[in-house]
Design a protein around this motif. Structure first.
Motif, PDB file in Angstrom:
ATOM      1  N   UNK A  35       0.831  -1.193   0.000  1.00 41.96           N
ATOM      2  CA  UNK A  35       0.000   0.000   0.000  1.00 41.96           C
ATOM      3  C   UNK A  35       0.873   1.254   0.000  1.00 41.96           C
ATOM      4  N   UNK A  95       1.478  -5.519   3.931  1.00 46.09           N
ATOM      5  CA  UNK A  95       0.476  -6.215   4.729  1.00 46.09           C
ATOM      6  C   UNK A  95       0.851  -7.668   4.892  1.00 46.09           C
ATOM      7  N   UNK A 100      -3.106 -11.593  10.821  1.00 48.15           N
ATOM      8  CA  UNK A 100      -4.108 -10.675  11.341  1.00 48.15           C
ATOM      9  C   UNK A 100      -4.121  -9.314  10.699  1.00 48.15           C
ATOM     10  N   UNK A 101      -3.750  -9.238   9.440  1.00 48.21           N
ATOM     11  CA  UNK A 101      -3.806  -7.968   8.714  1.00 48.21           C
ATOM     12  C   UNK A 101      -2.914  -6.896   9.301  1.00 48.21           C
ATOM     13  N   UNK A 102      -1.786  -7.271   9.837  1.00 48.29           N
ATOM     14  CA  UNK A 102      -0.846  -6.291  10.353  1.00 48.29           C
ATOM     15  C   UNK A 102      -0.126  -5.603   9.208  1.00 48.29           C
ATOM     16  N   UNK A 103       0.123  -4.311   9.380  1.00 48.74           N
ATOM     17  CA  UNK A 103       0.876  -3.529   8.413  1.00 48.74           C
ATOM     18  C   UNK A 103       2.245  -3.181   8.979  1.00 48.74           C
ATOM     19  N   UNK A 105       5.171  -0.414   8.164  1.00 50.26           N
ATOM     20  CA  UNK A 105       5.332   0.829   7.426  1.00 50.26           C
ATOM     21  C   UNK A 105       6.804   1.165   7.216  1.00 50.26           C
TER      22      UNK A 105
ATOM     23  N   UNK B  33      -6.292  -1.167  15.691  1.00 50.36           N
ATOM     24  CA  UNK B  33      -4.839  -1.074  15.836  1.00 50.36           C
ATOM     25  C   UNK B  33      -4.463   0.222  16.545  1.00 50.36           C
ATOM     26  N   UNK B  35      -0.949   2.613  16.748  1.00 52.78           N
ATOM     27  CA  UNK B  35       0.405   2.874  16.282  1.00 52.78           C
ATOM     28  C   UNK B  35       0.942   4.127  16.985  1.00 52.78           C
ATOM     29  N   UNK B  43       5.347   4.546  11.111  1.00 53.06           N
ATOM     30  CA  UNK B  43       4.384   4.096  12.104  1.00 53.06           C
ATOM     31  C   UNK B  43       4.830   2.741  12.630  1.00 53.06           C
ATOM     32  N   UNK B  48      -2.671  -4.647  18.631  1.00 52.60           N
ATOM     33  CA  UNK B  48      -3.868  -4.720  17.817  1.00 52.60           C
ATOM     34  C   UNK B  48      -4.835  -5.719  18.415  1.00 52.60           C
ATOM     35  N   UNK B  98      -9.091 -12.483  12.506  1.00 55.10           N
ATOM     36  CA  UNK B  98      -7.735 -12.967  12.732  1.00 55.10           C
ATOM     37  C   UNK B  98      -7.452 -14.163  11.844  1.00 55.10           C
ATOM     38  N   UNK B  99      -6.349 -14.098  11.103  1.00 54.36           N
ATOM     39  CA  UNK B  99      -5.911 -15.232  10.314  1.00 54.36           C
ATOM     40  C   UNK B  99      -6.629 -15.397   8.990  1.00 54.36           C
ATOM     41  N   UNK B 106      -6.847  -0.336   6.023  1.00 56.80           N
ATOM     42  CA  UNK B 106      -6.937   0.210   7.362  1.00 56.80           C
ATOM     43  C   UNK B 106      -7.367   1.664   7.272  1.00 56.80           C
TER      44      UNK B 106
END
Lengths: 115, 117
Positions: A35, A95, A100-103, A105, B33, B35, B43, B48, B98-99, B106
């Motif tokens: 992204x 991503x 768990x859709x963590x980003x 950066x 989340x 940050x 960030x 989360x 999750x998963x 986002x």
């Protein structure tokens, strides 16, 4: 661990010209998403463009396009016909498709569009 | 439009104080989340949550805790604020559980600039 690197802390461009922001990343995953986010001086972060790694075609959104080079792990953002409203911090993000859709950066590039 | 709101835009606290940062989203998102944003570092994820009462540590959880008692609200807690926690704090939310591996965007709040003196 995944890392995202933006090598240009600051850039400037003249209004109406084209500018390219660089981003490289490191991952062992094969399926993932990338992204570009924009954070104007007012601070609300918004999504600019998204690229799925399994797609070979580069994503485009109006004046914004990416050059996605999967083998080189490079994901640059091109802004055409730059406008004063493009002045912002730009963040590249990776991503984690299976976490768990963590980003993750990059450090950001501050872009100034000059009149 | 998705809306993510944060309780304060600016906050000044003293060292040792307990600090609560609140975040609310109105789109029934599962994921939320927290940050912190620092110059040159981008960030960094603190914590989360992918469901009510569920939480996962991010990259820099030390000195922070979180609470998610309701789906729409995610709180960040600084138990004893320190000067190195002076920063911009951003909350975000997204769809997907999750998963699932869903690449959902986002959505970010406006941020809270916290100064600890």
């Amino acid at each position: 661990a995944q890392t995202v690197t933006q090598s240009q802390p600051e850039m400037s461009v003249q209004e109406a010209e084209t500018v390219t922001l660089s981003c490289t990343y490191d991952t062992s995953e094969n399926n993932y998403y990338l992204f570009w986010y924009k954070q104007p001086p007012s601070r609300q972060m918004i999504l600019v463009i998204r690229q799925e790694a399994y797609k070979q075609q580069n994503a485009t959104e109006n004046r914004f396009s990416v050059n996605f080079q999967k083998a080189a792990k490079s994901f640059s953002l091109k802004i055409s016909d730059s406008q004063l409203g493009d002045t912002a911090m730009y963040f590249c993000a990776f991503l984690h498709n299976n976490a768990g859709n963590m980003l993750t950066f990059g450090g950001g590039t501050r872009l100034m569009v000059k009149p | 439009d998705v809306k993510v709101t944060q309780s304060s835009r600016y906050l000044v606290k003293r060292t040792g104080e307990k600090v609560f940062l609140e975040c609310v989203q109105d789109m029934d998102h599962e994921n939320m989340f927290w940050y912190r944003q620092d110059p040159g570092l981008g960030l960094r994820l603190i914590y989360f949550s992918y469901d009510v009462k569920m939480k996962e540590k991010g990259d820099i959880p030390e000195g922070y805790s979180v609470s998610r008692e309701k789906k729409e609200r995610f709180s960040l807690i600084l138990e004893s604020a320190s000067t190195n926690q002076t920063s911009m704090y951003l909350c975000a939310s997204s769809l997907g559980g999750h998963g699932q591996g869903s690449p959902y965007e986002q959505y970010f709040g406006p941020g809270t600039r916290l100064t600890v003196t």
